[in-house]
Enzyme design. Structure first.
Site, PDB file in Angstrom:
ATOM      1  N   ALA A  80       1.301  -1.397   0.010  1.00  0.00           N
ATOM      2  CA  ALA A  80      -0.055   0.063  -0.283  1.00  0.00           C
ATOM      3  C   ALA A  80       0.775   1.324   0.205  1.00  0.00           C
ATOM      4  O   ALA A  80       2.327   1.238   0.205  1.00  0.00           O
ATOM      5  CB  ALA A  80      -0.791   0.146   1.015  1.00  0.00           C
ATOM      6  N   GLY A 110       0.536  -5.157   0.324  1.00  0.00           N
ATOM      7  CA  GLY A 110      -0.693  -5.276  -0.494  1.00  0.00           C
ATOM      8  C   GLY A 110      -0.628  -5.581  -1.536  1.00  0.00           C
ATOM      9  O   GLY A 110      -1.252  -6.452  -2.503  1.00  0.00           O
ATOM     10  N   GLU A 114      -0.759  -8.870  -1.203  1.00  0.00           N
ATOM     11  CA  GLU A 114      -2.154  -9.444  -0.750  1.00  0.00           C
ATOM     12  C   GLU A 114      -2.998  -9.431  -2.400  1.00  0.00           C
ATOM     13  O   GLU A 114      -4.557  -9.875  -2.434  1.00  0.00           O
ATOM     14  CB  GLU A 114      -3.105  -8.688   0.154  1.00  0.00           C
ATOM     15  CG  GLU A 114      -2.437  -8.628   1.493  1.00  0.00           C
ATOM     16  CD  GLU A 114      -2.678  -7.206   2.825  1.00  0.00           C
ATOM     17  OE1 GLU A 114      -2.091  -6.417   2.192  1.00  0.00           O
ATOM     18  OE2 GLU A 114      -3.714  -7.549   3.273  1.00  0.00           O
ATOM     19  N   GLU A 164       4.345  -4.988   7.396  1.00  0.00           N
ATOM     20  CA  GLU A 164       3.077  -4.611   8.248  1.00  0.00           C
ATOM     21  C   GLU A 164       3.665  -4.577   8.664  1.00  0.00           C
ATOM     22  O   GLU A 164       3.816  -3.348   9.984  1.00  0.00           O
ATOM     23  CB  GLU A 164       2.164  -4.960   7.877  1.00  0.00           C
ATOM     24  CG  GLU A 164       1.078  -5.130   6.477  1.00  0.00           C
ATOM     25  CD  GLU A 164       1.501  -5.861   6.084  1.00  0.00           C
ATOM     26  OE1 GLU A 164       2.342  -7.174   5.872  1.00  0.00           O
ATOM     27  OE2 GLU A 164      -0.069  -6.283   4.595  1.00  0.00           O
TER      28      GLU A 164
HETATM   29  N1  DAK Z   1       4.657   3.204  -0.533  1.00  0.00           N
HETATM   30  C1  DAK Z   1       5.128   4.371  -1.630  1.00  0.00           C
HETATM   31  N2  DAK Z   1       6.088   4.382  -2.202  1.00  0.00           N
HETATM   32  C2  DAK Z   1       6.895   3.613  -1.903  1.00  0.00           C
HETATM   33  C3  DAK Z   1       6.415   1.927  -1.446  1.00  0.00           C
HETATM   34  C4  DAK Z   1       5.819   2.148  -1.460  1.00  0.00           C
HETATM   35  N3  DAK Z   1       5.400   0.684  -0.398  1.00  0.00           N
HETATM   36  N4  DAK Z   1       7.971   1.083  -1.861  1.00  0.00           N
HETATM   37  C5  DAK Z   1       8.364   2.312  -2.801  1.00  0.00           C
HETATM   38  N5  DAK Z   1       8.402   3.277  -2.190  1.00  0.00           N
HETATM   39  C6  DAK Z   1       9.108   4.291  -3.152  1.00  0.00           C
HETATM   40  C7  DAK Z   1      10.389   4.954  -1.967  1.00  0.00           C
HETATM   41  O1  DAK Z   1      10.046   5.207  -1.444  1.00  0.00           O
HETATM   42  C8  DAK Z   1      11.030   5.287  -3.360  1.00  0.00           C
HETATM   43  O2  DAK Z   1      10.400   6.548  -3.831  1.00  0.00           O
HETATM   44  P1  DAK Z   1      11.341   8.296  -3.595  1.00  0.00           P
HETATM   45  O3  DAK Z   1      11.761   8.164  -2.307  1.00  0.00           O
HETATM   46  O4  DAK Z   1      12.770   7.418  -5.029  1.00  0.00           O
HETATM   47  O5  DAK Z   1      10.742   8.936  -4.114  1.00  0.00           O
HETATM   48  C9  DAK Z   1      11.132   4.489  -4.709  1.00  0.00           C
HETATM   49  O6  DAK Z   1       9.391   3.908  -4.799  1.00  0.00           O
HETATM   50  C10 DAK Z   1      12.247   3.434  -5.097  1.00  0.00           C
HETATM   51  O7  DAK Z   1      12.235   2.715  -4.016  1.00  0.00           O
HETATM   52  P2  DAK Z   1      13.773   2.171  -3.199  1.00  0.00           P
HETATM   53  O8  DAK Z   1      14.528   3.857  -2.950  1.00  0.00           O
HETATM   54  O9  DAK Z   1      12.931   1.909  -1.460  1.00  0.00           O
HETATM   55  O10 DAK Z   1      13.649   1.132  -3.332  1.00  0.00           O
HETATM   56  P3  DAK Z   1      14.958  -0.455  -3.055  1.00  0.00           P
HETATM   57  O11 DAK Z   1      15.569  -1.055  -4.342  1.00  0.00           O
HETATM   58  O12 DAK Z   1      16.085  -0.005  -2.568  1.00  0.00           O
HETATM   59  O13 DAK Z   1      13.886  -1.328  -2.080  1.00  0.00           O
HETATM   60  C11 DAK Z   1      11.904  -2.133  -1.478  1.00  0.00           C
HETATM   61  C12 DAK Z   1      12.906  -2.053  -2.396  1.00  0.00           C
HETATM   62  C13 DAK Z   1      10.328  -2.659  -2.115  1.00  0.00           C
HETATM   63  C14 DAK Z   1      12.860  -3.117  -0.699  1.00  0.00           C
HETATM   64  C15 DAK Z   1      11.883  -0.997  -0.991  1.00  0.00           C
HETATM   65  O14 DAK Z   1      10.963   0.251  -1.400  1.00  0.00           O
HETATM   66  C16 DAK Z   1      10.456  -1.358   0.237  1.00  0.00           C
HETATM   67  O15 DAK Z   1      11.029  -1.395   1.761  1.00  0.00           O
HETATM   68  N6  DAK Z   1       8.992  -1.038   0.350  1.00  0.00           N
HETATM   69  C17 DAK Z   1       8.401  -0.656   1.006  1.00  0.00           C
HETATM   70  C18 DAK Z   1       7.463  -1.539   1.387  1.00  0.00           C
HETATM   71  C19 DAK Z   1       6.579  -2.058   2.701  1.00  0.00           C
HETATM   72  O16 DAK Z   1       6.660  -1.905   3.765  1.00  0.00           O
HETATM   73  N7  DAK Z   1       5.564  -2.138   1.764  1.00  0.00           N
HETATM   74  C20 DAK Z   1       4.251  -1.774   3.036  1.00  0.00           C
HETATM   75  C21 DAK Z   1       3.733  -2.812   3.073  1.00  0.00           C
HETATM   76  S1  DAK Z   1       2.514  -2.484   4.266  1.00  0.00           S
HETATM   77  C22 DAK Z   1      -3.930   0.263   4.693  1.00  0.00           C
HETATM   78  C23 DAK Z   1      -4.356  -0.888   4.268  1.00  0.00           C
HETATM   79  C24 DAK Z   1      -3.207  -1.775   4.181  1.00  0.00           C
HETATM   80  C25 DAK Z   1      -1.811  -0.791   3.958  1.00  0.00           C
HETATM   81  C26 DAK Z   1      -1.848  -0.234   5.138  1.00  0.00           C
HETATM   82  C27 DAK Z   1      -2.735   0.807   5.357  1.00  0.00           C
HETATM   83  N8  DAK Z   1      -5.557   1.432   5.272  1.00  0.00           N
HETATM   84  C28 DAK Z   1      -6.652   1.035   4.991  1.00  0.00           C
HETATM   85  C29 DAK Z   1      -5.096   2.335   5.244  1.00  0.00           C
HETATM   86  C30 DAK Z   1      -1.292  -1.996   3.929  1.00  0.00           C
HETATM   87  C31 DAK Z   1       0.515  -2.050   3.856  1.00  0.00           C
HETATM   88  C32 DAK Z   1       1.530  -2.260   3.496  1.00  0.00           C
HETATM   89  O17 DAK Z   1       1.155  -2.541   2.393  1.00  0.00           O
END
Ligand code: DAK
Length: 259
Positions: free
Chosen positions: A66, A111, A114, A134
């Protein structure tokens, strides 16, 4: 459909949907949800649609979760509301009448994992990575991950993935039954299409009912065996079933019409 966040290509009776936010690794924001909802509502039960492939733009990610930047300011009640909406949209995918395949071309996290699990089948590229990170953000999954992951890989492995937030490789996902097949690098869409082409030669009513019967197993408001005999009767009475049996006897390919 006019949603730049979701590129929709139609080739005859199959759609390819590409989540198009490569600058954010295709993170799911509200606009992506709007687009997915619009597509799966519009084409729900349109039997001329024989399959859908969902993939991500760029080479790095299917969907990296997400959109963290979007949801970080939400309060509890907004969060619960959006989580419910996301779950409902993913149910529409899971209950779609024709097979939906996730062509996982890179990171499928939170997400993204999911979304892939809401699809009927999953084809992973060799570099795909799956995870529910998460807990790293102090959250639990919001789009069905805590439930579907157990359905696919079992409680022991799901508990570990959910508690550690660690990613698993495509190979591991295949071994654990989270994905159906691993394609060659860059071949996720082609392999998904070849699978859909195989399935689309079958009776469309039978495909629709098969999807719903498999879903019924996980629906505790339904008795799957009861649904099965009803659907068996329904399909047996269809013109398609008559055509299928006739074609077998006449040693030719059936011409199914979805009636
Ligand atoms: N959201 C927003 N931006 C993201 C992102 C994300 N999930 N994942 C990556 N990006 C963005 C990064 O911020 C970066 O943007 P800039 O800094 O260049 O502006 C760009 O994409 C490239 O990412 P990285 O520079 O980090 O790329 P790397 O190759 O170094 O790393 C990575 C890749 C996939 C390992 C890393 O980006 C990462 O850890 N990303 C986050 C993974 C994550 O934690 N995803 C979220 C999981 S929790 C909700 C319902 C459900 C949820 C939440 C709320 N509500 C109903 C309110 C669920 C939440 C989730 O999915």
């Amino acid at each position: 459909m006019d949603y730049p966040e979701l590129i929709v290509e139609r080739s005859d009776d199959i759609f390819i949907l590409k989540i198009n936010r490569p600058e954010a690794l295709n993170a799911l924001n509200i606009k992506v949800f709007d687009a997915l909802e619009y597509f799966f509502t519009t084409y729900n039960n349109d039997l001329s649609v024989k399959g859908v492939v969902i993939t991500g733009s760029g080479e790095k990610a299917f969907v990296a979760g997400a959109d963290i930047k979007e949801f970080m300011d939400f309060d509890s009640s907004e969060g619960a509301k959006l989580s419910k909406r996301g779950q409902d949209i993913f149910f529409k995918i899971e209950r779609f009448h024709a097979p939906v395949i996730a062509a996982v071309n890179g990171f499928a996290l939170g997400g993204g994992c999911e979304l892939a699990m809401a699809c009927h089948l999953r084809i992973a590229g060799p570099a795909a990575k799956f995870g529910q990170p998460e807990v790293n953000l102090g959250l639990v999954p919001g789009y069905g991950g805590s439930q579907r992951l157990i359905q696919y890989i079992g409680k022991t492995k799901a508990m570990k993935m959910l508690l550690t937030g660690e990613m698993i490789s495509a190979e591991q996902a295949l071994q654990w039954g989270l994905v159906n097949e691993i394609s060659e690098a860059g071949g996720e869409i082609d392999l998904s299409l070849s699978l859909l082409n195989k399935i689309k030669s079958k009776g469309p009513l039978a495909i629709k009912k098969t999807i719903s019967l498999v879903n019924d197993f996980f629906d505790n408001t339904k008795n799957g065996f009861e649904e099965e005999y009803k659907d068996f009767g329904f399909t047996l009475g269809s013109s398609d079933a008559k055509e299928g049996s006739r074609a077998f006897i006449e040693k030719r390919k059936p011409l199914f019409k979805g009636i």
